[in-house]
Write a protein that holds these residues in place. Sequence first.
Motif, PDB file in Angstrom:
ATOM      1  N   UNK A  24       0.834  -1.206   0.000  1.00 26.83           N
ATOM      2  CA  UNK A  24       0.000   0.000   0.000  1.00 26.83           C
ATOM      3  C   UNK A  24       0.869   1.256   0.000  1.00 26.83           C
ATOM      4  N   UNK A  25       1.980   1.212   0.740  1.00 28.09           N
ATOM      5  CA  UNK A  25       2.877   2.366   0.788  1.00 28.09           C
ATOM      6  C   UNK A  25       3.514   2.614  -0.580  1.00 28.09           C
ATOM      7  N   UNK A  26       3.888   1.514  -1.281  1.00 31.15           N
ATOM      8  CA  UNK A  26       4.467   1.659  -2.616  1.00 31.15           C
ATOM      9  C   UNK A  26       3.459   2.277  -3.585  1.00 31.15           C
ATOM     10  N   UNK A  27       2.223   1.817  -3.524  1.00 29.41           N
ATOM     11  CA  UNK A  27       1.199   2.329  -4.423  1.00 29.41           C
ATOM     12  C   UNK A  27       0.895   3.799  -4.137  1.00 29.41           C
ATOM     13  N   UNK A  28       0.932   4.164  -2.852  1.00 27.93           N
ATOM     14  CA  UNK A  28       0.693   5.556  -2.493  1.00 27.93           C
ATOM     15  C   UNK A  28       1.807   6.450  -3.038  1.00 27.93           C
ATOM     16  N   UNK A  59      19.127 -10.713  -1.581  1.00 29.78           N
ATOM     17  CA  UNK A  59      20.108  -9.645  -1.724  1.00 29.78           C
ATOM     18  C   UNK A  59      19.812  -8.732  -2.918  1.00 29.78           C
ATOM     19  N   UNK A  60      18.948  -9.180  -3.836  1.00 19.52           N
ATOM     20  CA  UNK A  60      18.703  -8.374  -5.026  1.00 19.52           C
ATOM     21  C   UNK A  60      17.699  -7.264  -4.738  1.00 19.52           C
ATOM     22  N   UNK A  61      17.740  -6.250  -5.592  1.00 20.30           N
ATOM     23  CA  UNK A  61      16.791  -5.145  -5.468  1.00 20.30           C
ATOM     24  C   UNK A  61      15.564  -5.484  -6.301  1.00 20.30           C
ATOM     25  N   UNK A  62      14.408  -5.511  -5.667  1.00 26.59           N
ATOM     26  CA  UNK A  62      13.194  -5.941  -6.346  1.00 26.59           C
ATOM     27  C   UNK A  62      12.835  -4.991  -7.476  1.00 26.59           C
ATOM     28  N   UNK A  63      12.101  -5.471  -8.477  1.00 24.19           N
ATOM     29  CA  UNK A  63      11.666  -4.599  -9.575  1.00 24.19           C
ATOM     30  C   UNK A  63      10.829  -3.421  -9.088  1.00 24.19           C
ATOM     31  N   UNK A  64      10.036  -3.628  -8.040  1.00 25.32           N
ATOM     32  CA  UNK A  64       9.220  -2.533  -7.516  1.00 25.32           C
ATOM     33  C   UNK A  64      10.112  -1.412  -6.982  1.00 25.32           C
ATOM     34  N   UNK A  65      11.133  -1.777  -6.218  1.00 27.77           N
ATOM     35  CA  UNK A  65      12.036  -0.776  -5.671  1.00 27.77           C
ATOM     36  C   UNK A  65      12.816  -0.092  -6.785  1.00 27.77           C
TER      37      UNK A  65
END
Length: 537
Positions: A24-28, A59-65
């Motif tokens: 929810x925080x990402x979508x906001x 350890x990887x950075x997610x696509x969302x981030x």
Amino acid sequence: MGTRTRKRAAVDQRQYSVEAEWTDADLALLEKLRQAEAVLPEDAPRALLSIRLSVLTDETTSPVRQELDLRILARERGCRVVGVASDLNVSATKVPPWRRKQLGDWLNNRSPEFDELLFWKLDRFVRRLSDLSTMIEWSLKRGKNLVSKNDSLDLTTTAGKIMVTIIGGIAEIEAANTSTRVTSLWDYAKTQKEWIIGKPAYGYVTAEDDSGKPVLAIDPDARMALHWARRMALRGRSAQFMVRCLKRSGLMSRGLTVTTLHRRLRNPALLGYRVEEEKQGGQRRSKAILGKDGRPIKVAPQIFTEEEFETLGTALDKRKKKQPPRRVGGATQFLGILLCAECKTNMTVKITNNEFGTYHYLRCRNCKSGGLGAPNPQQVYERVVEDVLKVLGDFPVQVRQYAEGAEVRREIKRLQESISLYMKELEPGGRYTKTRFTKEQAEATLDKLIGELEAIDPETAKDRWVNVHGGKTFREHWQEDGIDAMAADLYRVGIRCEVTRTKVARARAPKVHLRLLIPKDVRQRLVIREDDFAEAF
């Protein structure tokens, strides 16, 4: 010793869902960033976000981030995000940017739609210096900019270009080190009796012994299928018959072919040996790897005994056909274009030798006995050429070229500034209103400038693709370059030709009817698209 089968299929591995990762925080935050983009001016730079991930780990950075970080970077640079090219489970070492599914489509077909390409980190973008050099050259040619979130890279500066090359070299060294380690592991694994890494041969699955070590175990269904095929071979049944029965029973996949079945039945891995693939004359064969003692290395239980394997090979050899050597370029012209109207498979040329001579005829793949044989393939080819020229011969040969609108935009800006100046000075009290002569001259100049501005097509101010006529028709092009060029063009644009063979009473040869299948947008498909990255290979 007991074993436990290990599930290593792709469907059983950890699956990654981008949708499930958005909180929810990402979508906001995403909504907030989009609102900030909405107030940007129309001429704001357009940014394309490139997201890549080979394997998802903690350890990887997610696509969302990655996407959110890049959107923040775009906001800081005053750019409007026009797209996100997300390529997951893609190796940057093996697949260059222009060959990736999403990013490749943007680079090859949609480059006029963005001005800057933003990526999270250089190794998320490329890992080979040659790929990086190609992308830099392409970007400079197209007037694009490459920007990294976590590296000080910006192609608009000389320092940025130098830094890109240096960091790209480091990335290539890291990729080479990884490749060396993987190659070393494979070389080591091939010499060991224990199963360490790799995909098991057909007939086996990976399992674990009581101590948790990986071992190979016999797949019961595959063992049943292989022994049934051996019994059929000893009875003299054809491989085509075996393929039909195995596919119908579900013991082997629906994509099974005669070639694949032969390769599986002749594989020394069925004796429990470690094998490696070798190619001889275009044929793929597996051979046993010998240990230091000169004997095959055994890594699994036997599916066939040595006697069973030898008698199977002898039975298969009895039905082996001796085909005449193929001519250079293959025996079939218009391969992939000529299709059987009944089974929709490719028509190929079969060659038969007997005491009366050599005969060539067209057959398909799935009809019984290849369907009715169509003799004189050359006559069929000539009819295809005639029909194609009748429909497409007068179409112009066009080449898609990239047209930049930067120069036109500069001209529009100059005209707008000049018009604004003259309009201001023609207002009461302006310097062009002091005398009648200066006013008339200024008004005439203003009308001329307005006319020049109105004459400019707004589309020419955009970066765009244009189709340029080379002065030839396809009839002339094909007459110069031959049938192979025609076949390549037909296959490229998706044109197919269905072949119907009808039995004729008291005649050996069937009646052949051809029907061209032409896409509705064939004129657009025929446009030749030059590959900007062709020289990279």
